[in-house]
Design a protein around this motif. Structure first.
Motif, short mmCIF file in Angstrom:
data_model
loop_
_atom_site.label_atom_id
_atom_site.label_comp_id
_atom_site.label_asym_id
_atom_site.label_seq_id
_atom_site.Cartn_x
_atom_site.Cartn_y
_atom_site.Cartn_z
N SER A 1 -33.00 -11.24 -37.01
CA SER A 1 -31.95 -10.78 -36.10
C SER A 1 -31.37 -9.44 -36.55
CB SER A 1 -30.83 -11.83 -36.00
OG SER A 1 -31.32 -13.04 -35.50
N MET A 2 -31.19 -9.29 -37.86
CA MET A 2 -30.65 -8.05 -38.41
C MET A 2 -31.60 -6.88 -38.15
SD MET A 2 -29.38 -7.30 -42.31
CE MET A 2 -31.03 -7.56 -43.00
N GLN A 3 -32.90 -7.12 -38.36
CA GLN A 3 -33.90 -6.07 -38.12
C GLN A 3 -33.96 -5.70 -36.64
OE1 GLN A 3 -35.79 -4.37 -40.33
NE2 GLN A 3 -34.98 -5.45 -42.11
N GLU A 4 -33.95 -6.70 -35.77
CA GLU A 4 -34.03 -6.43 -34.34
C GLU A 4 -32.78 -5.72 -33.83
OE1 GLU A 4 -34.90 -10.14 -32.46
OE2 GLU A 4 -37.07 -9.92 -32.77
N ASP A 5 -31.63 -6.09 -34.39
CA ASP A 5 -30.39 -5.42 -33.99
C ASP A 5 -30.38 -3.97 -34.45
OD1 ASP A 5 -27.47 -5.70 -33.02
OD2 ASP A 5 -27.23 -4.92 -35.06
N LYS A 6 -30.87 -3.75 -35.64
CA LYS A 6 -30.87 -2.39 -36.22
C LYS A 6 -31.79 -1.45 -35.45
CE LYS A 6 -31.66 0.02 -40.62
NZ LYS A 6 -32.03 -0.16 -42.05
N GLY B 1 -29.37 -24.44 -31.61
CA GLY B 1 -29.13 -24.56 -30.17
C GLY B 1 -27.83 -23.92 -29.76
N ILE B 2 -26.90 -23.80 -30.68
CA ILE B 2 -25.65 -23.08 -30.45
C ILE B 2 -25.78 -21.62 -30.86
CG2 ILE B 2 -23.20 -22.92 -31.08
CD1 ILE B 2 -23.28 -25.96 -31.55
N LEU B 3 -26.39 -21.39 -32.02
CA LEU B 3 -26.49 -20.04 -32.57
C LEU B 3 -27.24 -19.08 -31.65
CD1 LEU B 3 -27.32 -19.07 -36.25
CD2 LEU B 3 -28.34 -17.85 -34.35
N ILE B 4 -28.41 -19.49 -31.18
CA ILE B 4 -29.26 -18.56 -30.41
C ILE B 4 -28.61 -18.13 -29.09
CG2 ILE B 4 -31.50 -18.25 -29.27
CD1 ILE B 4 -32.74 -20.01 -31.43
N PRO B 5 -28.08 -19.05 -28.27
CA PRO B 5 -27.40 -18.58 -27.06
C PRO B 5 -26.18 -17.70 -27.33
CG PRO B 5 -27.86 -20.93 -26.91
CD PRO B 5 -28.13 -20.52 -28.33
N VAL B 6 -25.39 -18.09 -28.34
CA VAL B 6 -24.20 -17.29 -28.68
C VAL B 6 -24.60 -15.90 -29.16
CG1 VAL B 6 -22.25 -17.09 -30.28
CG2 VAL B 6 -22.75 -19.28 -29.20
N GLN B 7 -25.62 -15.84 -30.01
CA GLN B 7 -26.07 -14.54 -30.51
C GLN B 7 -26.70 -13.72 -29.39
OE1 GLN B 7 -29.50 -13.60 -33.50
NE2 GLN B 7 -27.71 -14.13 -34.74
N THR B 8 -27.41 -14.37 -28.49
CA THR B 8 -28.00 -13.67 -27.35
C THR B 8 -26.92 -13.07 -26.46
OG1 THR B 8 -29.89 -15.20 -27.35
CG2 THR B 8 -29.54 -13.92 -25.36
N LYS B 9 -25.81 -13.81 -26.31
CA LYS B 9 -24.72 -13.36 -25.45
C LYS B 9 -23.90 -12.25 -26.09
CE LYS B 9 -21.62 -13.66 -22.10
NZ LYS B 9 -21.91 -13.27 -20.70
N PHE B 10 -23.50 -12.43 -27.35
CA PHE B 10 -22.54 -11.52 -27.96
C PHE B 10 -23.15 -10.56 -28.97
CE2 PHE B 10 -20.14 -15.35 -26.74
CZ PHE B 10 -19.21 -14.77 -25.89
N TYR C 1 -25.76 -9.78 -32.59
CA TYR C 1 -25.82 -10.18 -34.00
C TYR C 1 -24.55 -9.84 -34.76
CZ TYR C 1 -27.13 -9.81 -38.94
OH TYR C 1 -27.14 -9.91 -40.30
N GLU C 2 -24.05 -8.63 -34.59
CA GLU C 2 -22.90 -8.16 -35.37
C GLU C 2 -21.64 -8.99 -35.14
OE1 GLU C 2 -22.39 -6.00 -37.73
OE2 GLU C 2 -24.49 -5.40 -37.86
N LYS C 3 -21.42 -9.44 -33.91
CA LYS C 3 -20.20 -10.16 -33.57
C LYS C 3 -20.24 -11.63 -33.99
CE LYS C 3 -19.01 -7.24 -29.60
NZ LYS C 3 -18.78 -7.22 -28.12
N ILE D 1 -19.48 -15.88 -38.45
CA ILE D 1 -19.11 -17.25 -38.06
C ILE D 1 -20.13 -18.24 -38.58
CG2 ILE D 1 -18.70 -18.80 -36.12
CD1 ILE D 1 -17.81 -16.34 -34.50
N PHE D 2 -21.41 -17.98 -38.31
CA PHE D 2 -22.46 -18.91 -38.70
C PHE D 2 -22.75 -18.84 -40.20
CE2 PHE D 2 -23.12 -18.23 -34.16
CZ PHE D 2 -23.20 -19.54 -33.72
N PHE D 3 -22.49 -17.69 -40.80
CA PHE D 3 -22.65 -17.58 -42.25
C PHE D 3 -21.68 -18.51 -42.97
CE2 PHE D 3 -21.14 -15.75 -46.27
CZ PHE D 3 -22.32 -15.76 -47.00
N ILE D 4 -20.45 -18.57 -42.48
CA ILE D 4 -19.43 -19.44 -43.08
C ILE D 4 -19.86 -20.91 -42.98
CG2 ILE D 4 -17.06 -20.29 -42.85
CD1 ILE D 4 -16.28 -17.42 -41.99
#
Length: 216
Positions: free
Chosen positions: A61-66, A134-143, A145-147, A151-154
């Protein structure tokens, strides 16, 4: 086409792949040796899989966002649907790889009490992984990687500390969750797999809908 996208993801994380493969073997042995209650093998497997899955997925995700990887992929013959489906296939492939490596770990870590997992334990692990991503991918797709990364790291960071405490509390209070379904026990063991697949499918549909409307 999906396998090509999964291969692309593996290439993106090739620098970390060998370390993650080693960790998938050593992690369950180390975690199980530090736990002092029953079902330590399950905890060791689950925490290891969760870490491996998250670290690899996070790196991709980091590579694709960058480098705006999703936007570039959509200029190729790969469809938006395919890009999303490949993410879920990647999670499944890594889970299967971790399970196979865990079986190697059981042969190495016999002296630590590491044991083979039951079908139910593997299913529960897949179910929780499916719920998390199932929560991470839709949320990350919507908002993006940076935002969402902190949250998920914690959540990932707290899991190794909180999960053993929860399991120990559960065992010490002698709770027994028993589903009295009119089906054979062998069929009950596969229920977590069915639920995991259902969660993954629903999440994938939601992610596809979000991504199809997203302005890249």
């Amino acid at each position: 086409m999906l396998l090509h996208l999964v291969k692309k993801d593996l290439i993106l994380v090739k620098k970390y792949l060998l370390f993650m493969l080693v960790f998938a073997v050593v992690g369950p042995i180390f975690i199980n040796s530090r736990l002092e209650f029953d079902n330590g093998s399950f905890i060791g497997f689950f925490i290891t899989v969760l870490f491996v899955e998250y670290i690899l997925f996070n790196m991709i995700s980091m590579q694709e966002d960058k480098y705006r990887g999703s936007a570039l992929l959509c200029t190729t013959p790969h469809t938006r649907n395919g890009v999303i489906k490949a993410k879920y296939l990647f999670i499944l492939v890594v889970f299967i790889a971790c399970f196979l490596l865990y079986n190697l770990a059981t042969a190495i870590g016999v002296s630590t009490g590491l044991t083979r997992l039951s079908i139910m334990n593997v299913g529960i692990s897949l179910l929780i992984i499916s719920a998390f991503f199932g929560i991470l991918i839709p949320v990350q797709t919507k908002f993006g990687y940076e935002k969402t990364r902190y949250i998920f790291f914690i959540v990932i960071f707290l899991t190794p500390f909180l999960l053993p405490i929860i399991i120990e509390w559960y065992q010490s209070n002698n709770f027994n969750i028993n589903l009295n379904l009119p089906i054979p026990q062998a069929a009950k063991d596969w229920i977590p797999f069915v639920i995991a697949i259902l969660i993954g499918f629903i999440s994938m549909v939601v992610s596809i809908q979000i991504f199809s409307k997203k302005n890249l």
